[in-house]
Enzyme design. Structure first.
Site, PDB file in Angstrom:
ATOM      1  N   TYR A 135       0.859  -1.191   0.000  1.00 30.94           N
ATOM      2  CA  TYR A 135       0.000   0.000   0.000  1.00 30.94           C
ATOM      3  C   TYR A 135       0.892   1.238   0.000  1.00 30.94           C
ATOM      4  O   TYR A 135       1.524   1.570   1.002  1.00 30.94           O
ATOM      5  CB  TYR A 135      -0.909  -0.048   1.235  1.00 30.94           C
ATOM      6  N   LYS A 163      -1.192  -1.170  -4.252  1.00 32.28           N
ATOM      7  CA  LYS A 163      -2.280  -0.185  -4.250  1.00 32.28           C
ATOM      8  C   LYS A 163      -1.580   1.151  -4.323  1.00 32.28           C
ATOM      9  O   LYS A 163      -0.906   1.567  -3.377  1.00 32.28           O
ATOM     10  CB  LYS A 163      -3.092  -0.335  -2.964  1.00 32.28           C
ATOM     11  N   SER A 207     -12.062   5.118  -2.089  1.00 30.67           N
ATOM     12  CA  SER A 207     -13.021   5.458  -1.041  1.00 30.67           C
ATOM     13  C   SER A 207     -14.354   5.920  -1.615  1.00 30.67           C
ATOM     14  O   SER A 207     -15.411   5.610  -1.072  1.00 30.67           O
ATOM     15  CB  SER A 207     -12.442   6.546  -0.136  1.00 30.67           C
TER      16      SER A 207
HETATM   17  C1  NAY Z   1      -7.797   3.653   1.623  1.00 28.53           C
HETATM   18  O1  NAY Z   1      -6.915   2.966   2.111  1.00 28.53           O
HETATM   19  O2  NAY Z   1      -8.900   3.689   2.120  1.00 28.53           O
HETATM   20  C2  NAY Z   1      -7.487   4.482   0.448  1.00 28.53           C
HETATM   21  O3  NAY Z   1      -6.399   4.957   0.327  1.00 28.53           O
HETATM   22  C3  NAY Z   1      -8.508   4.682  -0.602  1.00 28.53           C
HETATM   23  C4  NAY Z   1      -8.062   5.743  -1.556  1.00 28.53           C
HETATM   24  C5  NAY Z   1      -8.613   7.067  -1.146  1.00 28.53           C
HETATM   25  N1  NAY Z   1      -7.689   7.751  -0.338  1.00 28.53           N
HETATM   26  C6  NAY Z   1      -8.069   8.375   0.812  1.00 28.53           C
HETATM   27  C7  NAY Z   1      -7.026   8.992   1.598  1.00 28.53           C
HETATM   28  O4  NAY Z   1      -9.179   8.450   1.190  1.00 28.53           O
HETATM   29  O5  NAY Z   1     -10.236   7.111  -2.769  1.00 28.53           O
HETATM   30  C8  NAY Z   1      -9.075   7.790  -2.381  1.00 28.53           C
HETATM   31  C9  NAY Z   1      -9.402   9.261  -2.134  1.00 28.53           C
HETATM   32  O6  NAY Z   1     -10.291   9.411  -1.082  1.00 28.53           O
HETATM   33  C10 NAY Z   1     -10.045   9.892  -3.352  1.00 28.53           C
HETATM   34  O7  NAY Z   1      -9.302   9.613  -4.487  1.00 28.53           O
HETATM   35  C11 NAY Z   1     -10.176  11.408  -3.172  1.00 28.53           C
HETATM   36  O8  NAY Z   1      -8.929  12.011  -3.207  1.00 28.53           O
END
Ligand code: NAY
Length: 297
Positions: A135, A163, A207
């Site tokens: 990750y 990831k 997310s």
């Molecule tokens: C996780 O481990 O939940 C993630 O990293 C998912 C990726 C998301 N990062 C965060 C920090 O939330 O979906 C992304 C992000 O929210 C989205 O791209 C908006 O920047």
């Protein structure tokens, strides 16, 4: 590796007003997501507030997700901690639960070199015979990974991919070029998913799939079905998603998405755990108005 190609929701952890985990809403969310066509879950990551849950809670969340999903989709358990020992403990529990793979954030906070980072992953993989997904999230961890690191990791058949939560698509493309087509790349920033797919991503972990699962599942379908997906359609879909994401990042990620799912009737409260941001009444109203007017949500 086909089970790992697709759209993986970085699952939120619904909570009650007092901060306790709301397992009933968690199960609802899992059902809702599967019904909308996502391919799997990434459990206990950043979006899941994994770093501010206790290890016991991380285990309980995973147990609920595995039980509810009941083999219908692929499950990746995020077991990463800044301690190798604790990551191994969580990985062993994940293995007992029968997950498909584990993932671990790069160790952050203590400044270690690429060698120690590699040894951290090797220790987890030696302890638990599950596929491992690195990750990478430099925006949160402050840790950059070298191309040599990726190449070395990809030579270990147990390490199946990364990831990649970064906007640097050049780096993503270089990983694809250096590590070969078998090394899976999960796009991690949803706002560039279409670009990530062109740079070589096999799928995505995100997310915002919590609140827009159908849209991203459709994007994946378009990308997977055609060698060169119809660009204008893909751009239009990404642009629809980004209208929401651009609005979201003016507020916050986790509380915003929980609030949307609360408005959608999927979870019963939008509570987040301290120290995460909570919205004022005015902010809630602004988000509610956007929700009512949006065709995407
Ligand atoms: C996780 O481990 O939940 C993630 O990293 C998912 C990726 C998301 N990062 C965060 C920090 O939330 O979906 C992304 C992000 O929210 C989205 O791209 C908006 O920047």
């Amino acid at each position: 590796r086909s089970a790992f190609r697709g759209i993986f929701t970085a699952l939120l952890t619904p909570m009650h007003e007092d901060g306790a985990i709301d397992f009933e809403s968690l199960a609802n969310l899992v059902e809702h997501q599967i019904g909308q066509g996502i391919h799997g879950f990434y459990v206990g990551g950043s979006t899941g507030e994994g770093f501010i849950l206790t290890s016991d809670e991380r285990e309980q969340v995973l147990e609920t997700v595995v039980r509810t999903a009941a083999g219908r989709v692929t499950i990746i358990a995020h077991v990463g901690c800044i301690s190798t020992l604790e990551s191994i403990r969580l990985a062993k529990h994940a293995e007992e639960q029968g997950v498909d793979a584990v993932s671990a954030v790069v160790p952050f906070y203590y400044k270690v070199t690429m060698k120690e980072i590699r040894e951290h992953y090797e220790a987890i993989m030696a302890a638990v015979p599950l596929p491992m997904i690195v990750y990478h999230f430099p925006g949160a961890t402050g840790v950059s990974l070298s191309m040599d690191f990726y190449e070395q990791m990809s030579r270990n058949p147990q390490c199946i991919g990364v990831k990649f939560t970064s906007l640097n698509l050049f780096e993503m493309q270089q990983i694809r070029a250096r590590c070969g087509s078998e090394f899976l790349i999960f796009n991690g920033h949803d706002e560039i998913y279409s670009g990530g797919a062109y740079a070589g991503a096999d799928g995505a972990i995100g997310s915002t799939f919590n609140m827009m699962p159908g849209l991203f599942a459709q994007m994946y379908k378009l990308i997977a079905a055609e060698e060169r997906p119809h660009m204008p359609t893909l751009q239009a879909m990404q642009s629809e998603a980004n209208e929401v994401i651009a609005h979201m990042i003016q507020f916050d990620v986790i509380a915003y998405e929980k609030y949307m799912l609360y408005l959608q009737g999927v979870i019963s409260s939008w509570a987040v755990r301290q120290p995460l941001k909570r919205f004022t009444v005015k902010e809630c109203e602004q988000i509610r108005v956007f929700y009512v007017e949006s065709n995407v949500l």
